[in-house]
Scaffold this active site. Structure first.
Site, PDB file in Angstrom:
ATOM      1  CG  ASP A 104      37.085  39.120  37.075  1.00  0.00           C
ATOM      2  OD1 ASP A 104      36.883  38.312  36.158  1.00  0.00           O
ATOM      3  OD2 ASP A 104      36.200  39.508  37.865  1.00  0.00           O
TER       4      ASP A 104
ATOM      5  CD  GLU B  35      36.516  39.135  32.492  1.00  0.00           C
ATOM      6  OE1 GLU B  35      35.638  38.295  32.268  1.00  0.00           O
ATOM      7  OE2 GLU B  35      36.427  39.976  33.399  1.00  0.00           O
TER       8      GLU B  35
END
EC number: 3.2.1.1
Length: 601
Positions: free
Chosen positions: A238, A280
């Site tokens: 992330d 991401e």
């Protein structure tokens, strides 16, 4: 069913704890490990991913919240559907001020979801069904309640004093943008305990880790080793662009970030071969491609990365009835290393992000897809796929066909396979994170708890609510969206061109039609022709297919032969929002394969 799916034989180790000013963490050896799947270094290229929120899928403990045991209970459904890998957003211990992305303990499962032993049982049960599992790893920041941060603010000279980015002034790194523009006024917040400012790229309760501190790098690599040691198949990393900060830059995509990711990749390749890192990075393709690493080695950073700019342009292309938004972003996408793969998606647990579009395009998307202000969130649109497309079955099928045939590994969002809706009056992103709709019974079959105890209410909308839209009804209906999705996944699995084939756009005489070929070369090659009508009206298209002269297009869902390709332009007519998938073959066509004993169209 494996015994691990039913019982836990020893008490769980309860996560991290502080002892003498030092944060102690458990070891993977304290737990069992899941059964391993056969080693395959390219499995992710052929996989269809399925994102599921643990809290939203199924409640086995009847407390109103989904849990790991509930997910185990529903693995047979996912195996029947035909997905290859589950992606789990954060399930770690958290105050839940940001949907679990504010992690309080990387080594502990949120108690309402279960224990680490339950998680190992989940991975084991999934692997025994041929399903892999990747999980979110929030590398950039923690919760302010994480013991690392509490020790850092309490003792600036202690072992955790430099674990976060502290400053006496809030005037540093002024070129860095504010990501959550609707809630945050600055990337700095003042801590009254330490009497300094701390840096945060996201919410103020999520302080950024200081990756210039080697101890932080080692601590995060230890977290990676812990979960991989339990048997998971990889991580979605992330917010990776923001790990480091430098004056005079926007503090994104810095060389130091790439250097650290190379370290992480080496640990994964050396110690856990066959596991996957998915980046991401909500950036332009030219920046994101750097997260694959050195192309001369096949890639030495992340194996996969999401292609964020493609997603809004699919919506834009269909609404404008023009192929060019899709054509242009694919043309702007650089080549990627041989061992790398894009991840593509239509919707996920966040808003339909509009960061990677122009201001004019953003205004257009808001006007077309978010007419109610409650549908907006940050720089995006918080709606599920079916409501975005006005529950138009033809559009939903077209979008699914594009998702499954454009370059990259597709990611489905739980519930989209049945056309679930959203609840826009719920706050933040909760409107697209409601309970999975299993049956028309109480609580949508998600939980036997009192309805007032549910973590979020299920949709009771007359069109999208659980009494009208649910797995039970659609599974028994051959023409349902669920069975359409299952059939398309089965077709995709039979043709490697969809997964690893080269992409060649064909252009054509009609700008409302997007046509391309996916091709794997060689004697055992596979050539698939995809033709998509982005218009709501029937459209003709003439395609130059001379390089496949004397090949026969065979439609893949019905195995119907179309006229053989010749020297003249090949004419097709498509219904509104219709599409074709053809295999181009010189071989005699046999009987069509079946899916689950019968062919569902």
């Amino acid at each position: 069913m494996n015994e691990a799916e039913h019982s836990v034989e020893h008490p769980p180790v309860q996560g991290s704890h502080v002892e003498g000013g030092v944060v102690e963490h458990p070891d993977a050896k304290d737990f069992g490990s899941a059964a391993a799947l056969p080693a395959d270094p390219t499995w992710f290229k052929h996989a269809v991913f399925y994102e599921v929120l643990v809290r939203a899928f199924f409640d086995a403990s009847a407390d109103g919240s989904g849990d790991l045991r509930g997910l185990i209970d529903r693995l047979d459904y996912l195996q029947w559907l035909g997905i290859d890998c589950i992606w789990l957003p954060p399930f770690y211990d958290s105050p839940l001020r940001d949907g679990g992305y504010d992690i309080r303990d990387f080594y502990k499962v949120l108690p309402e979801f279960g224990t680490v032993d339950d998680f190992v049982a989940l991975v084991d049960a999934a692997h025994r069904r041929g399903i892999r599992i990747i999980t979110d790893l929030v590398m950039n920041h923690t919760s302010e309640s994480h013991p690392w941060f509490q020790e850092s603010r309490r003792d600036p000279d202690g072992p955790y004093g430099d674990y976060y980015v502290w400053s006496d002034t809030s005037e540093r790194y002024t070129d860095a943008r504010i990501i959550f523009v609707d809630t945050e006024e600055s990337n700095w917040s003042f801590d009254p305990v330490r009497r300094q400012f701390y840096w945060h790229r996201f919410f103020s309760h999520q302080p950024d880790l200081n990756y210039d501190n080697p101890a932080v790098q080692e601590a995060m690599i230890d977290v990676i080793r812990f979960w991989l040691g339990l048997g998971i198949d990889g991580f979605r990393l992330d917010a990776v662009p923001y790990l480091f900060e430098r004056e005079g830059t926007n503090c994104e995509n810095l060389p130091e970030t790439h250097a650290f990711l190379k370290r992480v990749r080496k640990v994964v390749d050396d110690e856990f071969p066959g596991r996957v890192l998915l980046a991401e990075a909500n950036q332009w393709p030219g920046d994101v491609v750097e997260y694959f690493g050195d192309p001369n080695t096949g890639g030495d950073e992340c194996h996969m990365a999401f292609h964020f700019p493609l997603m809004p342009r699919i919506f834009m292309a269909v609404r404008r009835e023009s192929r060019f938004p899709i054509s242009e972003i694919i043309a702007q996408t650089p080549p990627i290393p041989d061992m790398a793969q894009w991840g593509i998606f239509l919707r996920n647990h966040d808003e339909l992000t509009l960061e990677m579009v122009t201001d004019e395009e953003r205004d257009y998307m808001y006007a077309e897809y978010a007419k109610d202000p409650r549908m907006k969130a940050n720089v995006g649109i918080r709606r599920r796929l079916a409501p975005l497309l006005d529950n138009d079955r033809n559009q939903i099928e077209l979008f699914t066909a594009l998702l499954l045939s454009l370059p990259g590994s597709p990611v489905l969002y739980y519930g989209d396979e049945i056309g679930m809706g959203d609840v826009i009056w719920l706050g933040d992103r909760d409107g697209v994170r409601i309970p999975m709709q299993w049956t028309p019974d109480r609580n949508a079959g998600f939980s036997t708890a009192n309805p007032g105890r549910l973590y979020l209410p299920p949709s009771q909308d007359p069109v999208y609510g659980y009494q009208a839209v649910n797995v039970e009804a659609q599974r028994d209906t051959s023409t349902s969206l669920l069975n359409f999705t299952r059939t398309m996944l089965a077709v995709r699995r039979r043709h490697p061109a969809f997964a690893v084939g080269a992409f060649q756009e064909l252009g054509g005489s009609n700008p409302s039609v997007l046509a391309y070929v996916r091709q794997v070369a060689g004697d055992d090659g596979d050539t698939v022709l995809c033709v998509n009508n982005l218009s709501r009206f029937p459209q003709p298209i003439e395609l130059d297919l001379q390089q496949w002269t004397n090949y026969t297009p065979v439609e893949l869902t019905g195995h119907v032969e179309f006229p053989r390709i010749g020297q003249v332009p090949y004419l097709l007519t498509l219904p509104g929002h219709g599409f074709y998938w053809f295999q181009l073959t010189t071989h005699e066509v046999g009987a069509p394969p079946t899916c689950g004993g019968e062919r569902r169209l």
